[in-house]
Design a protein around this motif. Structure first.
Motif, mmCIF file in Angstrom:
data_model
loop_
_atom_site.group_PDB
_atom_site.id
_atom_site.type_symbol
_atom_site.label_atom_id
_atom_site.label_comp_id
_atom_site.label_asym_id
_atom_site.label_seq_id
_atom_site.Cartn_x
_atom_site.Cartn_y
_atom_site.Cartn_z
ATOM 1 N N GLY A 287 58.770 3.489 -6.460
ATOM 2 C CA GLY A 287 58.643 4.731 -7.234
ATOM 3 C C GLY A 287 59.723 5.756 -6.999
ATOM 4 O O GLY A 287 59.471 6.953 -7.139
ATOM 5 N N VAL B 226 64.493 2.130 8.054
ATOM 6 C CA VAL B 226 65.860 2.627 8.234
ATOM 7 C C VAL B 226 65.916 4.074 7.745
ATOM 8 O O VAL B 226 65.521 4.364 6.610
ATOM 9 C CB VAL B 226 66.843 1.773 7.398
ATOM 10 C CG1 VAL B 226 68.277 2.199 7.685
ATOM 11 C CG2 VAL B 226 66.631 0.291 7.657
ATOM 12 N N GLU B 227 66.407 4.966 8.582
ATOM 13 C CA GLU B 227 66.490 6.388 8.201
ATOM 14 C C GLU B 227 67.825 6.917 8.714
ATOM 15 O O GLU B 227 68.201 6.693 9.858
ATOM 16 C CB GLU B 227 65.308 7.168 8.798
ATOM 17 C CG GLU B 227 65.416 8.682 8.749
ATOM 18 C CD GLU B 227 65.588 9.288 7.363
ATOM 19 O OE1 GLU B 227 64.748 9.062 6.491
ATOM 20 O OE2 GLU B 227 66.600 10.000 7.156
ATOM 21 N N GLY C 33 64.009 5.290 4.417
ATOM 22 C CA GLY C 33 63.554 6.623 4.043
ATOM 23 C C GLY C 33 62.301 7.010 4.810
ATOM 24 O O GLY C 33 61.229 6.450 4.589
ATOM 25 N N GLY D 147 63.348 15.053 -1.951
ATOM 26 C CA GLY D 147 64.671 15.562 -2.278
ATOM 27 C C GLY D 147 64.633 17.076 -2.272
ATOM 28 O O GLY D 147 64.504 17.691 -1.221
ATOM 29 N N LEU E 200 51.034 11.797 -9.881
ATOM 30 C CA LEU E 200 50.945 10.337 -10.009
ATOM 31 C C LEU E 200 49.467 9.996 -10.112
ATOM 32 O O LEU E 200 48.768 9.891 -9.114
ATOM 33 C CB LEU E 200 51.544 9.673 -8.761
ATOM 34 C CG LEU E 200 51.637 8.140 -8.679
ATOM 35 C CD1 LEU E 200 52.465 7.747 -7.480
ATOM 36 C CD2 LEU E 200 50.301 7.419 -8.603
ATOM 37 N N LEU F 247 72.273 9.421 0.707
ATOM 38 C CA LEU F 247 73.570 9.520 1.401
ATOM 39 C C LEU F 247 74.388 8.251 1.184
ATOM 40 O O LEU F 247 73.979 7.154 1.583
ATOM 41 C CB LEU F 247 73.353 9.753 2.897
ATOM 42 C CG LEU F 247 74.639 10.087 3.661
ATOM 43 C CD1 LEU F 247 75.204 11.440 3.249
ATOM 44 C CD2 LEU F 247 74.418 10.062 5.169
ATOM 45 N N TYR G 205 59.266 18.731 -0.367
ATOM 46 C CA TYR G 205 59.446 17.277 -0.147
ATOM 47 C C TYR G 205 60.219 16.701 -1.318
ATOM 48 O O TYR G 205 60.602 17.434 -2.239
ATOM 49 C CB TYR G 205 58.082 16.568 -0.008
ATOM 50 C CG TYR G 205 57.396 16.312 -1.337
ATOM 51 C CD1 TYR G 205 56.794 17.345 -2.044
ATOM 52 C CD2 TYR G 205 57.376 15.041 -1.916
ATOM 53 C CE1 TYR G 205 56.202 17.116 -3.274
ATOM 54 C CE2 TYR G 205 56.778 14.814 -3.154
ATOM 55 C CZ TYR G 205 56.194 15.861 -3.821
ATOM 56 O OH TYR G 205 55.619 15.637 -5.040
ATOM 57 N N GLY H 293 61.225 10.312 4.935
ATOM 58 C CA GLY H 293 61.039 11.711 4.544
ATOM 59 C C GLY H 293 59.568 12.044 4.394
ATOM 60 O O GLY H 293 58.688 11.350 4.919
ATOM 61 N N GLY H 294 59.307 13.128 3.635
ATOM 62 C CA GLY H 294 57.948 13.641 3.485
ATOM 63 C C GLY H 294 56.968 12.585 2.997
ATOM 64 O O GLY H 294 55.841 12.489 3.481
HETATM 65 P P1 NAD Z 1 62.526 13.168 1.204
HETATM 66 O O1 NAD Z 1 63.689 13.789 0.520
HETATM 67 O O2 NAD Z 1 61.600 14.003 1.997
HETATM 68 O O3 NAD Z 1 63.031 11.977 2.136
HETATM 69 C C1 NAD Z 1 64.018 11.037 1.767
HETATM 70 C C2 NAD Z 1 64.588 10.441 3.052
HETATM 71 O O4 NAD Z 1 65.580 9.445 2.733
HETATM 72 C C3 NAD Z 1 65.291 11.489 3.924
HETATM 73 O O5 NAD Z 1 64.715 11.482 5.200
HETATM 74 C C4 NAD Z 1 66.737 11.040 3.925
HETATM 75 O O6 NAD Z 1 67.413 11.349 5.132
HETATM 76 C C5 NAD Z 1 66.608 9.554 3.704
HETATM 77 N N1 NAD Z 1 67.832 8.931 3.152
HETATM 78 C C6 NAD Z 1 68.614 9.375 2.137
HETATM 79 N N2 NAD Z 1 69.647 8.536 1.946
HETATM 80 C C7 NAD Z 1 69.522 7.530 2.859
HETATM 81 C C8 NAD Z 1 70.265 6.366 3.128
HETATM 82 N N3 NAD Z 1 71.361 6.055 2.433
HETATM 83 N N4 NAD Z 1 69.835 5.552 4.129
HETATM 84 C C9 NAD Z 1 68.719 5.842 4.857
HETATM 85 N N5 NAD Z 1 67.983 6.954 4.643
HETATM 86 C C10 NAD Z 1 68.366 7.784 3.636
HETATM 87 O O7 NAD Z 1 61.751 12.401 0.036
HETATM 88 P P2 NAD Z 1 60.253 11.811 0.051
HETATM 89 O O8 NAD Z 1 59.301 12.901 -0.271
HETATM 90 O O9 NAD Z 1 60.038 10.992 1.253
HETATM 91 O O10 NAD Z 1 60.319 10.875 -1.246
HETATM 92 C C11 NAD Z 1 61.141 9.707 -1.229
HETATM 93 C C12 NAD Z 1 61.238 9.106 -2.614
HETATM 94 O O11 NAD Z 1 59.976 8.571 -3.019
HETATM 95 C C13 NAD Z 1 61.644 10.098 -3.692
HETATM 96 O O12 NAD Z 1 62.526 9.471 -4.597
HETATM 97 C C14 NAD Z 1 60.358 10.427 -4.349
HETATM 98 O O13 NAD Z 1 60.541 10.869 -5.678
HETATM 99 C C15 NAD Z 1 59.636 9.101 -4.293
HETATM 100 N N6 NAD Z 1 58.160 9.230 -4.293
HETATM 101 C C16 NAD Z 1 57.419 8.114 -4.553
HETATM 102 C C17 NAD Z 1 56.036 8.199 -4.543
HETATM 103 C C18 NAD Z 1 55.159 7.019 -4.787
HETATM 104 O O14 NAD Z 1 53.976 7.152 -4.959
HETATM 105 N N7 NAD Z 1 55.642 5.833 -4.740
HETATM 106 C C19 NAD Z 1 55.411 9.411 -4.269
HETATM 107 C C20 NAD Z 1 56.193 10.499 -3.956
HETATM 108 C C21 NAD Z 1 57.557 10.385 -3.942
#
Ligand code: NAD
Length: 553
Positions: A320, A193-194, A171, A51, A441, A271, A49, A173-174
């Motif tokens: 975050g 938005v994804e 976003g 990135g 975290l 992206l 997950y 993602g995971g």
């Molecule tokens: P991920 O890589 O699984 O998902 C990111 C998503 O963003 C992908 O589905 C991707 O297609 C999408 N994306 C990328 N560029 C885009 C754009 N321009 N427009 C729309 N969608 C776009 O990552 P994740 O595990 O979901 O984590 C996301 C972020 O949150 C990371 O930066 C991570 O470090 C951070 N994070 C925060 C916390 C928290 O507690 N707040 C916890 C974990 C992760």
């Protein structure tokens, strides 16, 4: 000999050992579980997950870690350096079975270009937080934190509920995929938005996202109707956030809350506008510098629109992912006009040693998690918000891989839960051992000036002694595996953090370890916040008997 390559991975289930003891069996199952196709975002690339957060450096390392864990004795410890097993040492039964260091670089070298150079040379990997430390449990892992964050937003601005409000985010993602469910659990409406339709559909399939709109007009119509009618609803729309967020601002859509969870921490994982989804990987690999410039420009436009919503009166926060830092590098000066979520909503919880406590049933049997849910309800009957969370999670969260649960518990609570689970394993109420861990975290395990330690009361945001002490404390207290990572959440150069996982195998020894680890680990959060001058932490230390050598009178 041919180079080993991708293949389907799934953790063993049941209560028969495949390794020599439950401590190593647990590490092996959780390592494999991180790469289960139900759990990982891109298992063939070993990416779990966040990135490019990986569980092992390459498939040869995957095989070697599997082999070593299968063979490791109760007085041996495996050393993992950025996803590669590099040594086995003789220790003792109280020592961790695995010690992990991922992605760490010396200060002046801690940049994405240098990291990528070393990664391309096969010398390191990006471990994120729970990817390289083998305690990722799928999107649920962030769900309660996201739910609590939106609950705090509701309490602060909307009279305790998100009913009748619209949240805009990006976003899916995971981790980001938890946002729509967290908003609807608070009775609000979410527009997400994804850019990648596969990711968006996956959230619908796992019940995190209610529906996917055909296009932006359709999405706006659906969310405006739900907002008007006070219905809880989450709607995904396929598009680039750098285009869609400014477009929504231009159209004057009335949005109450704005945040973002694209993988902005890594400019190659965001992206840029004008780049086709299909060209993403190739372009980022071939021209990383040009791609980085373009993605930072796009993040600047994205964040400028977020600030536009802030100016229009919306509640806006960074969730975050370092998007403010990247937008600033992209030339947008007002990027830090809105706060990060920790100073805005979470720090009071950290002062109580509260953080994301999680556990997984190694049996693979959902009935074991149902039993632990009941145990949590019994143990903390006075905690109504915890009970509400457990009931909602039980009803609405689909498991990914080994069944697991998360809930935020504080100092003085976590060890009670851990000891109870250990007893349940011993007396057969749970059919096989349980692993108890947490996200990096947490209250006392991270230095991350754009996130967990943003705006500390004494200005100590960048002091990184705390996560290192945290790892040492967990090692000295009997954790089953301990990890120290760099760059998780917010990217290379911006964080240092530690994790621990402890196995409840039902033995008396496990009980002794659990009591120490699950007291001392959240205790680090109390120490950290007392030291930084937070009065709430002083009170918690005094009430709960936390020893602070230089406590304020
Ligand atoms: P991920 O890589 O699984 O998902 C990111 C998503 O963003 C992908 O589905 C991707 O297609 C999408 N994306 C990328 N560029 C885009 C754009 N321009 N427009 C729309 N969608 C776009 O990552 P994740 O595990 O979901 O984590 C996301 C972020 O949150 C990371 O930066 C991570 O470090 C951070 N994070 C925060 C916390 C928290 O507690 N707040 C916890 C974990 C992760």
């Amino acid at each position: 000999m041919s180079t080993p390559g991708p293949r389907p991975v799934r953790a063993a289930r049941g209560n028969t050992l495949t390794a020599r003891n439950w401590q190593t069996e647990a590490a092996l199952r959780m390592f494999h579980n991180n790469l289960d196709a139900e759990v990982a975002e891109r298992p063939d690339d070993l990416v779990v997950y966040g990135g490019t957060g990986k569980a092992a450096r390459n498939w040869a390392s995957f095989d070697a870690i599997t082999r070593e864990l299968t063979d490791l004795s109760e007085d041996e410890t495996l050393l993992v350096q950025s996803g590669k097993p590099v040594g086995v040492v003789r220790t003792h039964e109280w020592a961790p079975r695995v010690l992990i260091a991922n992605s760490n670089l010396v200060g002046d070298w801690a940049t994405w270009p240098e990291f990528r150079r070393l990664e391309a040379a096969g010398l390191t990997m990006y471990g994120q937080m729970t990817a390289g430390s083998w305690i990722y449990i799928g999107t649920q892992g962030i769900l309660q934190g996201t739910y609590e964050t939106f609950a705090a937003v509701a309490a602060k601005r909307f009279g305790g509920t998100l009913r009748g409000t619209l949240t805009l985010t990006a976003g899916l993602g995971g981790m980001g995929g938890a946002q729509p469910l967290a908003v609807t659990m608070n009775d609000g409406v979410a527009l997400c938005v994804e850019v990648d339709p596969v990711r968006a559909r996956r959230r619908v399939e796992t019940r995190y996202l209610d529906e996917l709109a055909d296009d932006l007009d359709d999405a706006i119509a659906r969310v405006e109707r739900a907002k008007r009618e006070g219905e809880a609803l989450s709607v995904g729309v396929i598009g680039n956030a750098a285009e869609v967020v400014p477009e929504l601002l231009r159209r004057g859509v009335e949005i109450d809350i704005v945040t973002d969870q694209t993988s902005a921490h890594d400019p190659l994982a965001y992206l840029p506008r004008g780049v086709d989804l299909d060209d993403w990987a190739d372009y980022a690999a071939k021209k990383p510098d040009e791609f980085t410039d373009r993605s930072r420009d796009s993040m600047a436009e994205h964040v400028e629109a977020m600030v536009g919503f802030l100016d229009a009166g919306a509640e806006v926060f960074d969730y975050g992912n370092s998007i403010r830092g990247e937008a600033k590098l992209g030339g947008y000066d007002r990027a830090f006009d809105f706060p990060g979520f920790v100073p805005a909503y979470i720090r009071p919880l950290f002062c109580e040693g509260k953080g994301p406590f999680r556990w997984a049933a190694l049996s693979g049997d959902p009935a074991d998690i149902a039993a632990t849910d009941r145990a949590i309800l019994d143990l903390f009957p006075e905690n109504e918000s915890l009970a509400r969370w457990i009931r909602m999670a039980r009803d609405r969260v689909a498991f990914q891989g080994l069944p697991a649960r998360i809930c935020w518990l504080g100092y003085g609570e976590r060890h009670l839960a851990g000891l109870r689970f250990n007893e349940m394993v011993a007396n057969g109420e749970i059919s096989a051992p349980v692993v108890i861990g947490r996200d990096h975290l947490d209250c006392g395990s991270v230095a991350s000036p754009y996130r967990e330690t943003e705006s500390m009361a004494d200005g100590s945001d960048a002091i990184a002694d705390w996560p290192l002490l945290n790892a040492l404390v967990n090692t000295a207290s009997g954790a089953s595996w301990v990890s120290i990572h760099h760059g998780g959440g917010v990217g290379i150069g911006r964080s240092i953090h530690a994790g621990q996982v402890t196995v409840a195998d039902g033995t008396a020894l496990a009980g002794q370890k659990i009591e120490r680890v699950l007291t001392n680990d959240p205790g680090m959060g109390v120490f950290r916040h007392v030291d930084a001058g937070y009065e709430r932490a002083d009170e918690v230390a005094a009430e709960r008997g936390v020893r602070i050598p230089m406590a304020r009178p």
